[in-house]
Motif scaffolding. Structure first.
Motif, PDB file in Angstrom:
ATOM      1  N   THR A  58      73.277  49.352  64.462  1.00 58.90           N
ATOM      2  CA  THR A  58      72.539  50.287  63.605  1.00 58.90           C
ATOM      3  C   THR A  58      73.452  51.151  62.756  1.00 58.90           C
ATOM      4  N   ASP A  59      74.746  51.159  63.061  1.00 64.90           N
ATOM      5  CA  ASP A  59      75.707  51.976  62.317  1.00 64.90           C
ATOM      6  C   ASP A  59      76.211  51.173  61.119  1.00 64.90           C
ATOM      7  N   PRO A  60      75.888  51.566  59.885  1.00 63.46           N
ATOM      8  CA  PRO A  60      76.304  50.778  58.721  1.00 63.46           C
ATOM      9  C   PRO A  60      77.821  50.705  58.554  1.00 63.46           C
ATOM     10  N   VAL A  61      78.524  51.751  58.972  1.00 62.16           N
ATOM     11  CA  VAL A  61      79.985  51.727  58.870  1.00 62.16           C
ATOM     12  C   VAL A  61      80.551  50.672  59.813  1.00 62.16           C
ATOM     13  N   LEU A  62      80.047  50.652  61.030  1.00 60.46           N
ATOM     14  CA  LEU A  62      80.495  49.645  61.987  1.00 60.46           C
ATOM     15  C   LEU A  62      80.125  48.245  61.515  1.00 60.46           C
ATOM     16  N   SER A  63      78.935  48.095  60.948  1.00 62.02           N
ATOM     17  CA  SER A  63      78.508  46.791  60.453  1.00 62.02           C
ATOM     18  C   SER A  63      79.461  46.275  59.379  1.00 62.02           C
ATOM     19  N   ASP A  64      79.828  47.147  58.438  1.00 59.73           N
ATOM     20  CA  ASP A  64      80.779  46.747  57.398  1.00 59.73           C
ATOM     21  C   ASP A  64      82.138  46.417  58.001  1.00 59.73           C
ATOM     22  N   ALA A  65      82.548  47.169  59.029  1.00 59.46           N
ATOM     23  CA  ALA A  65      83.839  46.925  59.668  1.00 59.46           C
ATOM     24  C   ALA A  65      83.850  45.566  60.369  1.00 59.46           C
ATOM     25  N   VAL A  66      82.733  45.190  60.957  1.00 60.61           N
ATOM     26  CA  VAL A  66      82.628  43.871  61.586  1.00 60.61           C
ATOM     27  C   VAL A  66      82.843  42.776  60.542  1.00 60.61           C
ATOM     28  N   LEU A  67      82.202  42.920  59.391  1.00 56.12           N
ATOM     29  CA  LEU A  67      82.356  41.920  58.331  1.00 56.12           C
ATOM     30  C   LEU A  67      83.795  41.859  57.835  1.00 56.12           C
ATOM     31  N   ASP A  68      84.420  43.007  57.651  1.00 60.63           N
ATOM     32  CA  ASP A  68      85.797  43.040  57.153  1.00 60.63           C
ATOM     33  C   ASP A  68      86.769  42.417  58.149  1.00 60.63           C
ATOM     34  N   ALA A  69      86.620  42.778  59.422  1.00 59.76           N
ATOM     35  CA  ALA A  69      87.513  42.233  60.441  1.00 59.76           C
ATOM     36  C   ALA A  69      87.322  40.723  60.578  1.00 59.76           C
ATOM     37  N   ALA A  70      86.071  40.281  60.526  1.00 57.79           N
ATOM     38  CA  ALA A  70      85.791  38.849  60.637  1.00 57.79           C
ATOM     39  C   ALA A  70      86.352  38.088  59.448  1.00 57.79           C
ATOM     40  N   ARG A  71      86.316  38.688  58.283  1.00 53.47           N
ATOM     41  CA  ARG A  71      86.877  38.016  57.105  1.00 53.47           C
ATOM     42  C   ARG A  71      88.359  37.752  57.308  1.00 53.47           C
ATOM     43  N   ARG A  72      89.088  38.775  57.746  1.00 51.94           N
ATOM     44  CA  ARG A  72      90.531  38.594  57.965  1.00 51.94           C
ATOM     45  C   ARG A  72      90.787  37.547  59.048  1.00 51.94           C
ATOM     46  N   GLY A  73      90.002  37.620  60.115  1.00 51.09           N
ATOM     47  CA  GLY A  73      90.190  36.655  61.186  1.00 51.09           C
ATOM     48  C   GLY A  73      89.878  35.232  60.764  1.00 51.09           C
ATOM     49  N   ALA A  74      88.818  35.054  59.997  1.00 51.99           N
ATOM     50  CA  ALA A  74      88.428  33.715  59.563  1.00 51.99           C
ATOM     51  C   ALA A  74      89.465  33.098  58.640  1.00 51.99           C
ATOM     52  N   LEU A  75      90.001  33.896  57.733  1.00 52.13           N
ATOM     53  CA  LEU A  75      91.000  33.365  56.811  1.00 52.13           C
ATOM     54  C   LEU A  75      92.307  33.041  57.541  1.00 52.13           C
ATOM     55  N   THR A  76      92.634  33.829  58.539  1.00 49.75           N
ATOM     56  CA  THR A  76      93.815  33.515  59.350  1.00 49.75           C
ATOM     57  C   THR A  76      93.591  32.225  60.134  1.00 49.75           C
ATOM     58  N   LEU A  77      92.432  32.096  60.720  1.00 53.15           N
ATOM     59  CA  LEU A  77      92.106  30.908  61.495  1.00 53.15           C
ATOM     60  C   LEU A  77      92.043  29.664  60.625  1.00 53.15           C
ATOM     61  N   ALA A  78      91.643  29.833  59.386  1.00 45.54           N
ATOM     62  CA  ALA A  78      91.500  28.682  58.487  1.00 45.54           C
ATOM     63  C   ALA A  78      92.849  28.081  58.097  1.00 45.54           C
ATOM     64  N   ARG A  79      93.897  28.910  58.139  1.00 45.88           N
ATOM     65  CA  ARG A  79      95.217  28.422  57.736  1.00 45.88           C
ATOM     66  C   ARG A  79      95.890  27.696  58.884  1.00 45.88           C
ATOM     67  N   PRO A  80      96.477  26.526  58.634  1.00 46.80           N
ATOM     68  CA  PRO A  80      97.226  25.860  59.705  1.00 46.80           C
ATOM     69  C   PRO A  80      98.478  26.659  60.030  1.00 46.80           C
ATOM     70  N   ARG A  81      98.802  26.756  61.309  1.00 48.70           N
ATOM     71  CA  ARG A  81     100.026  27.448  61.700  1.00 48.70           C
ATOM     72  C   ARG A  81     101.216  26.584  61.336  1.00 48.70           C
ATOM     73  N   THR A  82     102.266  27.226  60.929  1.00 46.24           N
ATOM     74  CA  THR A  82     103.503  26.510  60.631  1.00 46.24           C
ATOM     75  C   THR A  82     104.564  26.977  61.608  1.00 46.24           C
ATOM     76  N   THR A  83     105.280  26.039  62.155  1.00 51.91           N
ATOM     77  CA  THR A  83     106.342  26.366  63.099  1.00 51.91           C
ATOM     78  C   THR A  83     107.654  25.797  62.597  1.00 51.91           C
ATOM     79  N   PRO A  84     108.759  26.497  62.834  1.00 54.31           N
ATOM     80  CA  PRO A  84     110.050  25.975  62.385  1.00 54.31           C
ATOM     81  C   PRO A  84     110.352  24.638  63.032  1.00 54.31           C
ATOM     82  N   ARG A  85     110.935  23.739  62.292  1.00 56.07           N
ATOM     83  CA  ARG A  85     111.304  22.439  62.829  1.00 56.07           C
ATOM     84  C   ARG A  85     112.492  22.615  63.754  1.00 56.07           C
ATOM     85  N   VAL A  86     112.398  22.060  64.953  1.00 56.37           N
ATOM     86  CA  VAL A  86     113.482  22.168  65.928  1.00 56.37           C
ATOM     87  C   VAL A  86     114.471  21.051  65.687  1.00 56.37           C
ATOM     88  N   ALA A  87     115.747  21.412  65.498  1.00 49.58           N
ATOM     89  CA  ALA A  87     116.780  20.410  65.233  1.00 49.58           C
ATOM     90  C   ALA A  87     117.055  19.582  66.487  1.00 49.58           C
TER      91      ALA A  87
END
Length: 207
Positions: free
Chosen positions: A172-201
């Motif tokens: 019911t808190d509009p500020v919290l509702s907007d914060a949920v959307l903002d946090a989820a956006r950052r999380g979704a875009l992070t999750l969408a990107r493949p992780r890159t790891t340094p190649r081990v020699a």
């Protein structure tokens, strides 16, 4: 007696599925009676049974139609990070949160779909599979690496988006509702990107 054109019955069925989609998402499956569903389409209860055997039959058709259309919209978008970002932004937009009737069927109905009959759950499964595959097409960079396959990441992104939208609508808190959307956006875009790891020699290369 006047004869209807050949496309009359399919057109009426289509109108009923479309109007029922909005009503079901707004009021829920349990909260939408047959009388309200047919009235939205300008039909009578008797006419309803010329198109569907039961309310459950209509619900299954609506779920199939809604998720199929959602997948088709994603399939029509060219792959790439910009398309992924646009999809996430649109899904988590405050306007989508505030338009339950016109929005994502999963975010509006998933809990009820899980308690529905086999036909409705099968319809959702088929549509959700197509949606996952469509989003995976946007995420696919040709190299799964350690970040998992594009399909695996698509499943994670969609699960996060649906859950976040449900949570943003529930509080019911509009500020919290907007914060949920903002946090989820950052999380979704992070999750969408493949992780890159340094190649081990190898031992030979490091010698």
């Amino acid at each position: 007696m006047a004869r209807y054109p050949a496309d009359h019955k399919p057109a009426v069925r289509r109108r009923l599925v479309e109007t029922a989609g909005r009503r079901l998402k707004r009021d829920g499956i349990d909260g939408s009676g047959v009388a309200a569903l047919v009235a939205d389409a300008g039909l009578t209860n008797g006419a309803f049974y010329g198109h569907f055997a039961s309310k459950d039959d209509l619900v299954a058709a609506v779920v199939a139609d809604q998720v199929r259309a959602q997948a088709a919209r994603v399939e029509a978008v060219p792959p790439g990070p910009a398309s992924v970002e646009a999809f996430v932004d649109d899904y988590l937009a405050p306007s989508h949160r505030d338009d339950r009737a016109g929005g994502c069927p999963a975010a509006a109905l998933l809990a009820e779909i899980g308690r529905s009959d086999l036909a409705t759950r099968t319809a959702y499964t088929t549509g959700a599979t197509a949606l996952v595959d469509a989003l995976a097409g946007l995420l696919d960079d040709g190299d799964s690496g350690d970040g998992g396959s594009a399909r695996e990441r698509a499943i994670g992104v969609l699960a996060l988006l649906v859950g976040a939208l449900q949570a943003a609508r529930a509080v019911t808190d509009p500020v919290l509702s907007d914060a949920v959307l903002d946090a989820a956006r950052r999380g979704a875009l992070t999750l969408a990107r493949p992780r890159t790891t340094p190649r081990v020699a190898t031992h030979r290369e490091s010698a």
